[in-house]
Design a protein around this motif. Structure first.
Motif, PDB file in Angstrom:
ATOM      1  N   ASN A 229       0.859  -1.177   0.000  1.00  0.00           N
ATOM      2  CA  ASN A 229       0.000   0.000   0.000  1.00  0.00           C
ATOM      3  C   ASN A 229       0.900   1.233   0.000  1.00  0.00           C
ATOM      4  O   ASN A 229       1.688   1.432   0.919  1.00  0.00           O
ATOM      5  CB  ASN A 229      -0.902  -0.016   1.239  1.00  0.00           C
ATOM      6  CG  ASN A 229      -1.864   1.150   1.291  1.00  0.00           C
ATOM      7  OD1 ASN A 229      -1.784   2.084   0.503  1.00  0.00           O
ATOM      8  ND2 ASN A 229      -2.793   1.100   2.231  1.00  0.00           N
TER       9      ASN A 229
ATOM     10  N   ASP B 195      -7.516   5.768   3.108  1.00  0.00           N
ATOM     11  CA  ASP B 195      -8.013   5.686   1.729  1.00  0.00           C
ATOM     12  C   ASP B 195      -9.337   4.927   1.698  1.00  0.00           C
ATOM     13  O   ASP B 195      -9.601   4.076   2.562  1.00  0.00           O
ATOM     14  CB  ASP B 195      -7.007   4.985   0.819  1.00  0.00           C
ATOM     15  CG  ASP B 195      -5.841   5.883   0.436  1.00  0.00           C
ATOM     16  OD1 ASP B 195      -5.897   7.098   0.715  1.00  0.00           O
ATOM     17  OD2 ASP B 195      -4.876   5.354  -0.144  1.00  0.00           O
TER      18      ASP B 195
ATOM     19  N   ALA C 198      -7.140   5.068  -3.553  1.00  0.00           N
ATOM     20  CA  ALA C 198      -6.225   3.950  -3.294  1.00  0.00           C
ATOM     21  C   ALA C 198      -4.914   4.196  -4.010  1.00  0.00           C
ATOM     22  O   ALA C 198      -4.864   4.882  -5.029  1.00  0.00           O
ATOM     23  CB  ALA C 198      -6.833   2.633  -3.771  1.00  0.00           C
TER      24      ALA C 198
END
Length: 194
Positions: free
Chosen positions: A45, A51, A185
């Motif tokens: 990530n 997010d 994201a």
């Protein structure tokens, strides 16, 4: 070929990607079927814990994937807010060379460092989702409603057409997803094709 690079989203978009890409790539002249081996794929990530889309877990087996071949996927993803069109996706893809990491230009708006102004328009399913998505309660088009989505030990065939210039080697991609300048994201993927 796009699906190879986006393996991190395979649990949610594998069926979509294979269907969309097979129909699009079959219209181009620089596509072949190659036997490749995908190994040592990792993901991380690169966004924030706040997010809207968080991959909680993603496991793809076996560790050494033959293409074409079967894979087994288990994944859990949290969608913390409703996602509506337009959804912008920016992909930066790179290949490792003796000169270091070299950015791959966007090819046919399918592979490489590409920008998609609205990923929602890429779904070939306007209304009804295919059985795979319905069986696993996974959305196949926008809007994607807030909730938890997942699959457990789902086996699927990966048999993709790829550009004839695809070489064996190390690749990485960063995929950023946003909506109205708000990041939804960010994920980084690294893979080795042998």
């Amino acid at each position: 070929m796009l699906a190879l690079k986006y393996l991190g989203f395979i649990c949610f978009w594998a069926s979509f990607s294979e269907t969309h890409l097979a129909s699009h790539l079959s219209q181009t002249q620089t596509v072949v079927r190659k036997k490749l081996k995908l190994r040592s794929t990792t993901w991380s990530n690169c966004g924030s814990d706040t997010d809207s889309v968080l991959i909680q877990s993603l496991d793809v087996a076996p560790d050494f994937i033959h293409i074409p071949g079967n894979i087994t996927v288990s994944a859990q993803v949290s969608v913390n807010s409703n996602i509506l069109s337009p959804v912008k996706v920016d992909v930066v893809a790179k290949r490792k060379t003796i000169l270091g990491w070299i950015e791959i230009p966007c090819w046919q708006q399918e592979f490489g460092s590409c920008k998609f102004e609205d990923a929602c328009t890429l779904s070939p399913y306007a209304s009804a989702c295919p059985k795979f998505f319905a069986d696993h309660n996974i959305p196949c088009h926008c809007p994607i409603l807030k909730g938890a989505y997942g699959v457990s030990n789902v086996t699927m065939m990966v048999d993709l057409a790829v550009p004839d210039w695809l070489e064996k080697g190390f690749y990485k991609a960063q995929v950023k997803v946003s909506q109205e300048d708000q990041q939804l994201a960010c994920y980084e993927f690294q893979s080795h094709f042998a």
